[in-house]
Design a protein around this motif. Structure first.
Motif, PDB file in Angstrom:
ATOM      1  N   SER A  40     -22.161  -2.692  17.259  1.00  0.00           N
ATOM      2  CA  SER A  40     -21.517  -2.699  15.939  1.00  0.00           C
ATOM      3  C   SER A  40     -21.977  -1.522  15.092  1.00  0.00           C
ATOM      4  CB  SER A  40     -21.815  -4.016  15.214  1.00  0.00           C
ATOM      5  OG  SER A  40     -23.168  -4.088  14.794  1.00  0.00           O
ATOM      6  N   ASN A  44     -19.258   1.368  13.916  1.00  0.00           N
ATOM      7  CA  ASN A  44     -18.984   1.561  12.489  1.00  0.00           C
ATOM      8  C   ASN A  44     -19.496   2.902  11.983  1.00  0.00           C
ATOM      9  OD1 ASN A  44     -17.687  -0.986  11.327  1.00  0.00           O
ATOM     10  ND2 ASN A  44     -19.364  -1.847  12.519  1.00  0.00           N
ATOM     11  N   ALA A  69     -16.204  -0.650   7.211  1.00  0.00           N
ATOM     12  CA  ALA A  69     -17.333  -0.319   8.084  1.00  0.00           C
ATOM     13  C   ALA A  69     -18.664  -0.487   7.358  1.00  0.00           C
ATOM     14  CB  ALA A  69     -17.183   1.114   8.611  1.00  0.00           C
ATOM     15  N   ASP A  72     -19.396  -4.138   7.047  1.00  0.00           N
ATOM     16  CA  ASP A  72     -19.819  -4.708   8.329  1.00  0.00           C
ATOM     17  C   ASP A  72     -21.255  -4.322   8.668  1.00  0.00           C
ATOM     18  OD1 ASP A  72     -17.464  -6.037   8.815  1.00  0.00           O
ATOM     19  OD2 ASP A  72     -16.563  -4.405   9.960  1.00  0.00           O
ATOM     20  N   ILE A  73     -21.601  -3.068   8.441  1.00  0.00           N
ATOM     21  CA  ILE A  73     -22.965  -2.610   8.736  1.00  0.00           C
ATOM     22  C   ILE A  73     -23.979  -3.365   7.891  1.00  0.00           C
ATOM     23  CG2 ILE A  73     -24.561  -0.655   8.512  1.00  0.00           C
ATOM     24  CD1 ILE A  73     -22.157   1.165   9.211  1.00  0.00           C
ATOM     25  N   SER A  76     -24.103  -7.368   8.822  1.00  0.00           N
ATOM     26  CA  SER A  76     -24.810  -7.671  10.072  1.00  0.00           C
ATOM     27  C   SER A  76     -26.287  -7.318   9.977  1.00  0.00           C
ATOM     28  CB  SER A  76     -24.162  -6.930  11.244  1.00  0.00           C
ATOM     29  OG  SER A  76     -24.197  -5.524  11.045  1.00  0.00           O
ATOM     30  N   GLN A 113     -15.659  -7.897   1.431  1.00  0.00           N
ATOM     31  CA  GLN A 113     -14.805  -7.749   2.610  1.00  0.00           C
ATOM     32  C   GLN A 113     -13.431  -8.350   2.369  1.00  0.00           C
ATOM     33  OE1 GLN A 113     -15.657 -10.041   6.269  1.00  0.00           O
ATOM     34  NE2 GLN A 113     -15.700  -8.065   7.302  1.00  0.00           N
ATOM     35  N   SER A 253     -12.023 -12.754  10.113  1.00  0.00           N
ATOM     36  CA  SER A 253     -12.838 -12.830   8.905  1.00  0.00           C
ATOM     37  C   SER A 253     -12.672 -14.144   8.164  1.00  0.00           C
ATOM     38  CB  SER A 253     -12.484 -11.663   7.965  1.00  0.00           C
ATOM     39  OG  SER A 253     -12.760 -10.421   8.576  1.00  0.00           O
ATOM     40  N   PRO A 287     -18.027  -7.177  12.963  1.00  0.00           N
ATOM     41  CA  PRO A 287     -18.508  -5.789  12.933  1.00  0.00           C
ATOM     42  C   PRO A 287     -18.430  -5.089  14.283  1.00  0.00           C
ATOM     43  CG  PRO A 287     -19.999  -7.193  11.693  1.00  0.00           C
ATOM     44  CD  PRO A 287     -19.022  -8.102  12.384  1.00  0.00           C
ATOM     45  N   ASN A 290     -14.095  -4.860  14.862  1.00  0.00           N
ATOM     46  CA  ASN A 290     -13.274  -4.113  13.904  1.00  0.00           C
ATOM     47  C   ASN A 290     -13.107  -2.639  14.280  1.00  0.00           C
ATOM     48  OD1 ASN A 290     -12.915  -6.438  12.453  1.00  0.00           O
ATOM     49  ND2 ASN A 290     -14.326  -5.911  10.807  1.00  0.00           N
TER      50      ASN A 290
END
Length: 312
Positions: A40, A44, A69, A72-73, A76, A113, A253, A287, A290
Motif C-alpha cells: 500500500s 500510493n 493516496a 490511505d497512507i 493505514s 476519505q 470504503s 489502501p 485503490n
C-alpha cells in the motif's frame, strides 16, 4: 499478570490485546498484514510521485487521487505499525494520549476519505455531463478548496470524540480487545456515563457520510440520465468505464465502515475476532487496492508507469 499490574500501576495506559482468540497465530497473521502495508505504501507513494513529477497530470482528477493516496497512507500508518508491534513484540501498552490521537486520526480520516469520494463523484458528473465546461468549473484551486473544506469538516466534527473520552473515568478495566483504539470500544470500558459517546458516534457517521452518499447518488443519477440520452453504445461504455474505478473504491470504503459501526453496537452472531479482522482489513485493503484499481483503469497513469519502467 504483567498486563494486570500495568493496568493498576499506570491508570493512563491501556492494553491492546490484538486479535482476541487468535493470539497463538499472531506471528502468522502479521505476514499478510506487513506485506499488504508495504504494498500500500509503495502503490500510493507511486501515485504521489507520478502526479508530482509529471506536469501533464496536474489536473483535478489526479489531484483527487493524490488526496485519496495521502488519506490511505495516513490511515493505514495509524493502525498497522501498532498492530505489528503487538504481533511481533507483544507491545500491547498504549498511553491515553496515544490512544486518543489514534481515535482522532482514524475517525477524521474516514470522513476525509468520504469527502474525497464525494468530490470525485462530482468530478465524474462534470466530466460526463458538462465536458466542454469541465476546465472552467473544476479548477485545481477549487478542488483544493473542496478538499480543505472536507478536512476542516472532519476535524471539527471528530474533535469531540477524544475530548469527551479524556474526561471519562476509567476504573480497573483498561483492556481493549482490539489491535487499535476504537472510540466506542474505549468508551465501553469506562465506568462513567457514555450516553453522549454512544449517540454521537452513531449519529455522526450517518449524518456526514449520509450527506456525502446523497450527493454521490445525485451525481450518478444525473450521469445515468445523461448517458441514456445518448444513442451511441460506444459512448455508454466509455461513460460508465470512467466511473468504474470510483464505484469500486466507494464499495470498498463505505460497506466495511457501516458494518464495523453497527457490529460494535449489535454483536449478533459475529465473533469478536471476526469484527477485529474486518476492522483492520478496512484500514488496510483499500489502501492496497485503490492504486491498483486506478492504475489499471487510468490510461495516463499506465503510460507514466510504462515510461519510468522502460527508462530503467
Amino acid at each position: 499478570m504483567v498486563a494486570l499490574n500495568l493496568t493498576h500501576s499506570d491508570p493512563t495506559t491501556f492494553i491492546l490485546m490484538g486479535i482476541s482468540g487468535m493470539e497463538d497465530v499472531h506471528g502468522w497473521i502479521s505476514i499478510p498484514f506487513s506485506t499488504s502495508y508495504i504494498i500500500s505504501l509503495l502503490g500510493n507513494f507511486m501515485i504521489l510521485f507520478f502526479v508530482g513529477k509529471e506536469q501533464t497530470l496536474h489536473k483535478p482528477m489526479y489531484l483527487l487521487l493524490c488526496m485519496l493516496a495521502l488519506t490511505d497512507i495516513t490511515k493505514s500508518s495509524t493502525v498497522v505499525p501498532k498492530a505489528l508491534c503487538i504481533f511481533w513484540f507483544n507491545l500491547k501498552g498504549i498511553t491515553m494520549g496515544g490512544c486518543l490521537t489514534q481515535i482522532f486520526f482514524l475517525h477524521s480520516l474516514s470522513f476525509v476519505q468520504s469527502a474525497v469520494l464525494m468530490i470525485m463523484a462530482i468530478d465524474r458528473y462534470v466530466a460526463i455531463c458538462n465536458p466542454l465546461r469541465y476546465a472552467t468549473i473544476l479548477t485545481n484551486a477549487r478542488i483544493a478548496m473542496l478538499g480543505l473544506a472536507g478536512l476542516v469538516r472532519a476535524v471539527f466534527f471528530m474533535l469531540p470524540l477524544p475530548l469527551t473520552l479524556s474526561r471519562l473515568p476509567f476504573c480497573d478495566n483498561h483492556i481493549i480487545p482490539h489491535t487499535h483504539c476504537e472510540h466506542l470500544l474505549v468508551a465501553k470500558i469506562s465506568c462513567g456515563d457514555i450516553t453522549f459517546n454512544r449517540t454521537y458516534s452513531l449519529v455522526m457517521p450517518f449524518v456526514l457520510m449520509g450527506s456525502d452518499l446523497m450527493l454521490i447518488a445525485l451525481s450518478y443519477g444525473l450521469i445515468i440520465r445523461a448517458v441514456f440520452r445518448i444513442s451511441s453504445k460506444g459512448a455508454h461504455q466509455k461513460a460508465f468505464s470512467t466511473c468504474t474505478a470510483h464505484i469500486c473504491v466507494m464499495l470498498m470504503s463505505y460497506i466495511p465502515i457501516f458494518f464495523i459501526s453497527l457490529t460494535i453496537r449489535f454483536s449478533g452472531d459475529i465473533t469478536p475476532h471476526g469484527r477485529i479482522i474486518v476492522s483492520v482489513l478496512y484500514h488496510l485493503v483499500p489502501p492496497v487496492l485503490n492504486p491498483i484499481i486506478y492504475g489499471v483503469k487510468t490510461q495516463e497513469l499506465r503510460e507514466k508507469l510504462g515510461k519510468y519502467t522502460c527508462r530503467r
